[in-house]
Design a protein around this motif. Sequence first.
Motif, PDB file in Angstrom:
ATOM      1  N   SER A 179       9.330  28.319 -65.085  1.00 50.17           N
ATOM      2  CA  SER A 179      10.887  27.928 -65.397  1.00 50.17           C
ATOM      3  C   SER A 179      11.731  29.203 -64.685  1.00 50.17           C
ATOM      4  O   SER A 179      11.514  30.212 -64.684  1.00 50.17           O
ATOM      5  CB  SER A 179      11.037  27.951 -67.022  1.00 50.17           C
ATOM      6  N   LEU A 180      12.909  28.523 -64.382  1.00 52.46           N
ATOM      7  CA  LEU A 180      13.969  29.659 -63.482  1.00 52.46           C
ATOM      8  C   LEU A 180      15.233  30.026 -64.450  1.00 52.46           C
ATOM      9  O   LEU A 180      15.775  28.869 -65.020  1.00 52.46           O
ATOM     10  CB  LEU A 180      14.742  28.864 -62.322  1.00 52.46           C
TER      11      LEU A 180
ATOM     12  N   VAL B 287      21.315  33.305 -60.095  1.00 50.76           N
ATOM     13  CA  VAL B 287      19.752  33.460 -59.934  1.00 50.76           C
ATOM     14  C   VAL B 287      19.476  34.554 -58.737  1.00 50.76           C
ATOM     15  O   VAL B 287      20.469  34.913 -57.888  1.00 50.76           O
ATOM     16  CB  VAL B 287      19.271  32.159 -59.541  1.00 50.76           C
TER      17      VAL B 287
ATOM     18  N   THR C 180      17.282  29.819 -54.210  1.00 50.27           N
ATOM     19  CA  THR C 180      16.044  30.715 -54.667  1.00 50.27           C
ATOM     20  C   THR C 180      14.984  30.578 -53.294  1.00 50.27           C
ATOM     21  O   THR C 180      14.852  29.605 -52.632  1.00 50.27           O
ATOM     22  CB  THR C 180      15.350  30.321 -55.986  1.00 50.27           C
TER      23      THR C 180
ATOM     24  N   GLN D 127      15.529  26.232 -55.034  1.00 51.63           N
ATOM     25  CA  GLN D 127      16.324  25.678 -55.996  1.00 51.63           C
ATOM     26  C   GLN D 127      17.893  26.434 -55.658  1.00 51.63           C
ATOM     27  O   GLN D 127      18.008  27.540 -55.766  1.00 51.63           O
ATOM     28  CB  GLN D 127      16.129  26.290 -57.407  1.00 51.63           C
TER      29      GLN D 127
ATOM     30  N   SER E  69      17.555  26.833 -68.656  1.00 49.01           N
ATOM     31  CA  SER E  69      16.668  26.870 -67.582  1.00 49.01           C
ATOM     32  C   SER E  69      16.368  25.819 -66.732  1.00 49.01           C
ATOM     33  O   SER E  69      16.599  24.681 -66.942  1.00 49.01           O
ATOM     34  CB  SER E  69      15.273  27.282 -68.532  1.00 49.01           C
ATOM     35  N   TRP E  70      15.969  26.027 -65.534  1.00 51.10           N
ATOM     36  CA  TRP E  70      15.556  25.105 -64.704  1.00 51.10           C
ATOM     37  C   TRP E  70      14.032  25.076 -64.690  1.00 51.10           C
ATOM     38  O   TRP E  70      13.363  25.871 -64.200  1.00 51.10           O
ATOM     39  CB  TRP E  70      16.082  25.505 -63.105  1.00 51.10           C
TER      40      TRP E  70
END
Length: 150
Positions: free
Chosen positions: A2-3, A48, A64, A68, A148-149
């Motif tokens: 999770s990001l 991020v 990222t 992402q 969260s991603w």
Amino acid sequence: MSLPVVSPVPGRVTPMAEVPDPVFAQSMVGPGVAVLPSGGRQDALSPVDGTVVTLHPHAFVVATGAGQGVLVHLGIDTVKQKGEGFTLHVVKGESVRAGQPLISWDPDAVAAAGYSPVVPVVALDVEATALSGLPDGGDIAAGEQLFSWD
């Protein structure tokens, strides 16, 4: 894995559907949430860890290492301000960390110029189901986790 995506600005969380721009309100660019920023000159932070892949005075995308991309748009129609009142602290292609100041701006000045200062934070090229923990309101601090991603 999770990001975590952090809020680029302090303020009140606002549903994307309430952003006064149909492109954002209808999630045409992607899902996410908006923040109505508290006033006064402030820094917009990277949401991020990643690389600045798009950079305008009023908007940026940080991608990222996994690809992402998160779009942060400082106000609505602020492109019409032609960069006035926005100060860039990074350049396109620069590596940044979550919480790092990228642009200084003043939401009060944006509102005084007749534009909405609301800040959409958008996950690019993903379905809404990939995001979790999306708040539906309340106050948030800059640098605090927004969603969260997964």
